[in-house]
Design a protein around this motif. Sequence first.
Motif, PDB file in Angstrom:
ATOM      1  N   ALA A 285       0.806  -1.225   0.000  1.00  0.00           N
ATOM      2  CA  ALA A 285       0.000   0.000   0.000  1.00  0.00           C
ATOM      3  C   ALA A 285       0.849   1.291   0.000  1.00  0.00           C
ATOM      4  N   PRO A 286       1.888   1.414   0.840  1.00  0.00           N
ATOM      5  CA  PRO A 286       2.663   2.664   0.782  1.00  0.00           C
ATOM      6  C   PRO A 286       3.222   2.932  -0.610  1.00  0.00           C
ATOM      7  N   TRP A 287       3.681   1.872  -1.259  1.00  0.00           N
ATOM      8  CA  TRP A 287       4.249   2.037  -2.601  1.00  0.00           C
ATOM      9  C   TRP A 287       3.193   2.435  -3.610  1.00  0.00           C
ATOM     10  N   MET A 288       1.981   1.920  -3.434  1.00  0.00           N
ATOM     11  CA  MET A 288       0.923   2.292  -4.369  1.00  0.00           C
ATOM     12  C   MET A 288       0.557   3.764  -4.210  1.00  0.00           C
ATOM     13  N   TRP A 289       0.611   4.249  -2.973  1.00  0.00           N
ATOM     14  CA  TRP A 289       0.328   5.675  -2.760  1.00  0.00           C
ATOM     15  C   TRP A 289       1.450   6.539  -3.314  1.00  0.00           C
ATOM     16  N   ILE A 290       2.690   6.076  -3.168  1.00  0.00           N
ATOM     17  CA  ILE A 290       3.799   6.831  -3.769  1.00  0.00           C
ATOM     18  C   ILE A 290       3.590   6.907  -5.276  1.00  0.00           C
ATOM     19  N   SER A 291       3.185   5.774  -5.843  1.00  0.00           N
ATOM     20  CA  SER A 291       2.918   5.746  -7.287  1.00  0.00           C
ATOM     21  C   SER A 291       1.840   6.754  -7.663  1.00  0.00           C
ATOM     22  N   ALA A 292       0.768   6.787  -6.873  1.00  0.00           N
ATOM     23  CA  ALA A 292      -0.335   7.708  -7.177  1.00  0.00           C
ATOM     24  C   ALA A 292       0.133   9.166  -7.065  1.00  0.00           C
ATOM     25  N   LEU A 293       0.902   9.448  -6.020  1.00  0.00           N
ATOM     26  CA  LEU A 293       1.390  10.823  -5.853  1.00  0.00           C
ATOM     27  C   LEU A 293       2.325  11.209  -6.996  1.00  0.00           C
ATOM     28  N   CYS A 294       3.189  10.280  -7.404  1.00  0.00           N
ATOM     29  CA  CYS A 294       4.072  10.546  -8.542  1.00  0.00           C
ATOM     30  C   CYS A 294       3.255  10.875  -9.787  1.00  0.00           C
ATOM     31  N   ALA A 295       2.187  10.126  -9.990  1.00  0.00           N
ATOM     32  CA  ALA A 295       1.352  10.351 -11.176  1.00  0.00           C
ATOM     33  C   ALA A 295       0.760  11.752 -11.149  1.00  0.00           C
ATOM     34  N   ILE A 296       0.251  12.156  -9.975  1.00  0.00           N
ATOM     35  CA  ILE A 296      -0.354  13.494  -9.865  1.00  0.00           C
ATOM     36  C   ILE A 296       0.710  14.572 -10.108  1.00  0.00           C
ATOM     37  N   ALA A 297       1.860  14.394  -9.451  1.00  0.00           N
ATOM     38  CA  ALA A 297       2.933  15.386  -9.615  1.00  0.00           C
ATOM     39  C   ALA A 297       3.382  15.452 -11.075  1.00  0.00           C
ATOM     40  N   GLY A 321       8.618   6.298 -12.791  1.00  0.00           N
ATOM     41  CA  GLY A 321       8.569   5.726 -11.439  1.00  0.00           C
ATOM     42  C   GLY A 321       7.164   5.324 -11.045  1.00  0.00           C
ATOM     43  N   SER A 322       6.220   6.196 -11.330  1.00  0.00           N
ATOM     44  CA  SER A 322       4.834   5.911 -10.976  1.00  0.00           C
ATOM     45  C   SER A 322       4.349   4.624 -11.640  1.00  0.00           C
ATOM     46  N   LEU A 323       4.609   4.516 -12.942  1.00  0.00           N
ATOM     47  CA  LEU A 323       4.099   3.348 -13.665  1.00  0.00           C
ATOM     48  C   LEU A 323       4.892   2.086 -13.321  1.00  0.00           C
ATOM     49  N   TRP A 324       6.180   2.279 -13.005  1.00  0.00           N
ATOM     50  CA  TRP A 324       6.987   1.130 -12.637  1.00  0.00           C
ATOM     51  C   TRP A 324       6.418   0.484 -11.379  1.00  0.00           C
ATOM     52  N   LEU A 325       5.994   1.317 -10.431  1.00  0.00           N
ATOM     53  CA  LEU A 325       5.419   0.774  -9.199  1.00  0.00           C
ATOM     54  C   LEU A 325       4.037   0.182  -9.455  1.00  0.00           C
ATOM     55  N   GLU A 326       3.239   0.917 -10.246  1.00  0.00           N
ATOM     56  CA  GLU A 326       1.860   0.494 -10.443  1.00  0.00           C
ATOM     57  C   GLU A 326       1.779  -0.791 -11.259  1.00  0.00           C
ATOM     58  N   LYS A 327       2.550  -0.805 -12.349  1.00  0.00           N
ATOM     59  CA  LYS A 327       2.418  -1.924 -13.277  1.00  0.00           C
ATOM     60  C   LYS A 327       3.515  -2.959 -13.041  1.00  0.00           C
ATOM     61  N   GLY A 328       4.689  -2.487 -12.630  1.00  0.00           N
ATOM     62  CA  GLY A 328       5.816  -3.397 -12.474  1.00  0.00           C
ATOM     63  C   GLY A 328       5.826  -4.102 -11.141  1.00  0.00           C
ATOM     64  N   LEU A 329       4.789  -3.886 -10.328  1.00  0.00           N
ATOM     65  CA  LEU A 329       4.731  -4.547  -9.027  1.00  0.00           C
ATOM     66  C   LEU A 329       3.266  -4.786  -8.619  1.00  0.00           C
ATOM     67  N   GLY A 330       2.517  -3.662  -8.456  1.00  0.00           N
ATOM     68  CA  GLY A 330       1.163  -3.746  -7.899  1.00  0.00           C
ATOM     69  C   GLY A 330       0.178  -4.517  -8.747  1.00  0.00           C
TER      70      GLY A 330
END
Lengths: 384, 131, 254
Positions: A285-297, A321-330
Amino acid sequence: MFMMEKALKGSRRYWIWLSCVTCFIAVGLCFYLRQLDQGLGITGLSRDVSWGLYIAQFTFFVGVAASAVMLVLPYYLHDDMHFARITILGEFLAIAAVVMCILFIFVDLGQPARVLNIIRYPSPRSLMFWDMISLGGYLLLNVIIAFATLRAEREETRPPQWMKALALISIPWAISIHTVTAFLYSGLAGRSFWLTAILAPRFLASAFSSGPALLILLCLALRRLARYDAGEEAIRKLAVIMTYAMAINVFFVLVEVFTVFYAAIPEHAVHFEYLYLLGGAHTLAPWMWISALCAIAALAILLTPAWRSRWLPLGCVLVFGSLWLEKGLGLIVGGFEPSPLGEVTPYVPTLPEWSIVAGIWAVGVFLITMFFKITVSVRKEAEG
Amino acid sequence: MRDRVWIFIGLAVFVAAFTAPFWHVHAKTSARQPDLVLPANQKECVAPASTMRDAHMQMLLNWREDVVRRGDRRYVAFDGKVYEKSLTHTCLGCHSKAAFCDRCHEYSGVSGPYCWNCHSDPQATVTRSRP
Amino acid sequence: MKITRKEFLRLTGLSLLAGGAMQVVRAIGQGGTAARAAASQPVRLGMVIDLSKCREKDGCNECIHACNTTHNIPQIANRAHEVKWIWTEPFGTVFPSAQTGYAEQSYTKVQVPLMCNHCAEPPCTRVCPTRATWKRDDGIVMMDWHRCIGCRYCIAACPYGSRSFNWQDPRPAIASINPDFPTRTKGIVEKCNFCEERLARGMKPACVEACPQGVFTFGNLADPESEPRDLLRSRFALQREPELGTGPSVYYLM
C-alpha cells in the motif's frame, strides 16, 4: 551485418561503464544459479502469490517495447521527418526491452531446462503460446528494421523498399504484443482484479507513457554524454504523447476505481482495498500511494505550460517511477491478494529476487549502451 | 617462415589439450566391463538384452507417455508375455537400481538420469522408512 | 541445378514455416479427436461429499492423512510453500455466497474438505502452454509432471486454489516415501488426480476408502444410475463457484 565493430571502440568512460554493468549481470547470474539449485523458494513468492516481481517486470517491459510504435507511427505512416533521428533509438529500446521480457519469463520458470516444451507441444488455446509468437515476431521485426536502417545510413543509400512494409507491419504488431499480454491476465475468470475489459487499453496507455518517458531520458543522456542530438522537436512531440498517454492511463484507473467501488461487489473491491488501504499485511500500500502521488505530480508538471519544458526530465522520472510501481509490481501482486480463499499472504521480494531483477536490468542497459553506441558512431561518420 | 617452430609448438599444445580428457580417462580407469548384478529370479527381460541395452531409454519414454497421457499400462512383450508399464514395479521388480542401473550409467558416463528425482528405488525406500 | 543464395534462403524459410504450421495443425487436430472420443463414451468421474456425515466426526483427518501417505505429499512447515491435494477450510471460506449473515446455521462451523474440482471446463488446462495438464476422456484433470515447465499459469487460472507449486525439493519433507507413487521434483505444479493410479488397479480413491464416516461417494456422474447421481437426485447440493462456468465435478451435500 550488426556493425559490432563500432561497439568495440570507445572511450575509457565507455569501458568503465560497461564493466560496471557487467558486474551487475554477474551478480544476478550468481543468484540465478542459486535459484536454479534451491528452487523458486528463495524468492518471496508463495502458494497464494505465485507470480510476483519477475512477471510484473515482464509486463512492464512489454509495455516499454510496445511504445516504440509511438515513433514508428509518426515517422513511417505520417512521414514526420522530425522523428528521423529518434525513431531508430526507439526501435533499439524495443529490442532491449523484449530481450529483458524473455529473460524475466525465463527466470520465473520452475523447470527452465524444459522451456522448449512450449514449442514442442504448441498449445494455441493458451495465451502464453500467442505471447511467445507475438514477442518473438516483434523482436525479429525490430532487429531487421533497426539494423537495415542503420546499414543503409552507413552506406549512404536509401533503405530497401521492403523496409517500409516491415515498419508498417510492426505498428499493429506492437499493439498486439501488449494486448496479448493483457489478455494473459484478463482472460482468467477466477481473478476478478484482472477480469476487466479495460485492462488491455490501460496497458497500452501506460505503455505509451512509460516507454516515451524512458526514451526521452535516454535521449537527454545521449545529448550530454555523447553529444548526439535526437532532435528538440522530436523530444517535444514525444513529451506530448507521453503526457496524454499518462492522462488517459490515470483516467482509466479512475474509471476502474469508480466501477469497482460504486458497484461495491466485495469480490472486486477487496483487491483495491488490499492495494490502497494502509496497514496490516498490506505491504504494497505505501508504494501504491507513492505511485499515485508521482502520477499526480507528473501530470501537474507536464500539463503546466511554465513548467513542462523546464522540468521535463523530472516529469519523465515521475511518470516512469509511478508506472513502474503500479504496473511493475502492484498490478500482478494485486491480482493474487487476497487469494481465492480470502487469504492475504504478505509478499516481499527477497534479496536474490531483487538481484536477479537487477541483473536482467543490467542486460537491458548493456544492450542499450551498445546499440546507441553503434547508432551514434554510424551517424557521426555519415555526417562527417 | 621464422614462425614455423612456434606454429608447430602451438599446434602440439592445442592437440594435447584437446585430447587431454581421453588420455586422462585411459590413465585412470581400466577398460574392464562394469560389474552388473543380473536378477536372480528372472531369465528374460521385456525385450532382448541387445534391444534393452540400446533402447531402454526410448522404451521408458514411450511407457511414460502411454501411462501418463493415454492411461495405457499394458505392455505386450516380443514373446507375448504381458507386463505392466512401470519403472518401479516392472523394471525395479527384478533389477537393482544400485547394482544395475547406476553401475552401468556410471561406467558409460551418463550423469544420473533425472528419473530418480521423482521415482524411487523400492529397496532404498524400504530401508529408509524403517529406522 | 544451381540455386542462388536468395532462393536458398527463401526455400529454407518456407520449409521452416511449413514445419511450424504442421505442428500447430496437428495440435488442433489432436484436441478434436479427444473431444470426439469423449462424446462416444460418456464418463465423467465425480465426487459427492456429504458434509452432514463429515461434521459428525469433528477434527477427523483420515482422508487427508491417507492422501498424503499415498501420494508422497511433503509436509512443509512454511505455510507459504505448502503442498496440498486435499485439505479443509471453514464453510464460510469455501462457500462465501451461501451464508445469510444472521442465522447461526448448523453447517457454518463445519470444516469442509477441499480438493481439485476436476472441472468440466477447466480453466487450468486452457491456459497451460505445454498441455502438461489436460482433461482426460473420463473427466479427470490430469497432470504430466514430466512435461510441466513450472510457469504457474494454471495456478493463476484456478479459481479454487487447488494447485500447489514445489517451491523447493519436496523429498526432505516426506517422512516416509511410498515407492509405488513418484515424489515430485522442485519447480513443478501438482494437485489431486482423483487417485488415477488407484482407479487403474480397480481401487477407489484413497480418501474415499479411508473415511470412517463414508462421507465421500465417488462415481460416474454421466451415468444416471450411479451412486453419486442417486445422492444428487435426493439431496440439496452445492458446487464451489459454479457461476464461473467451470462445472466442478465435486458436489457438497448440506
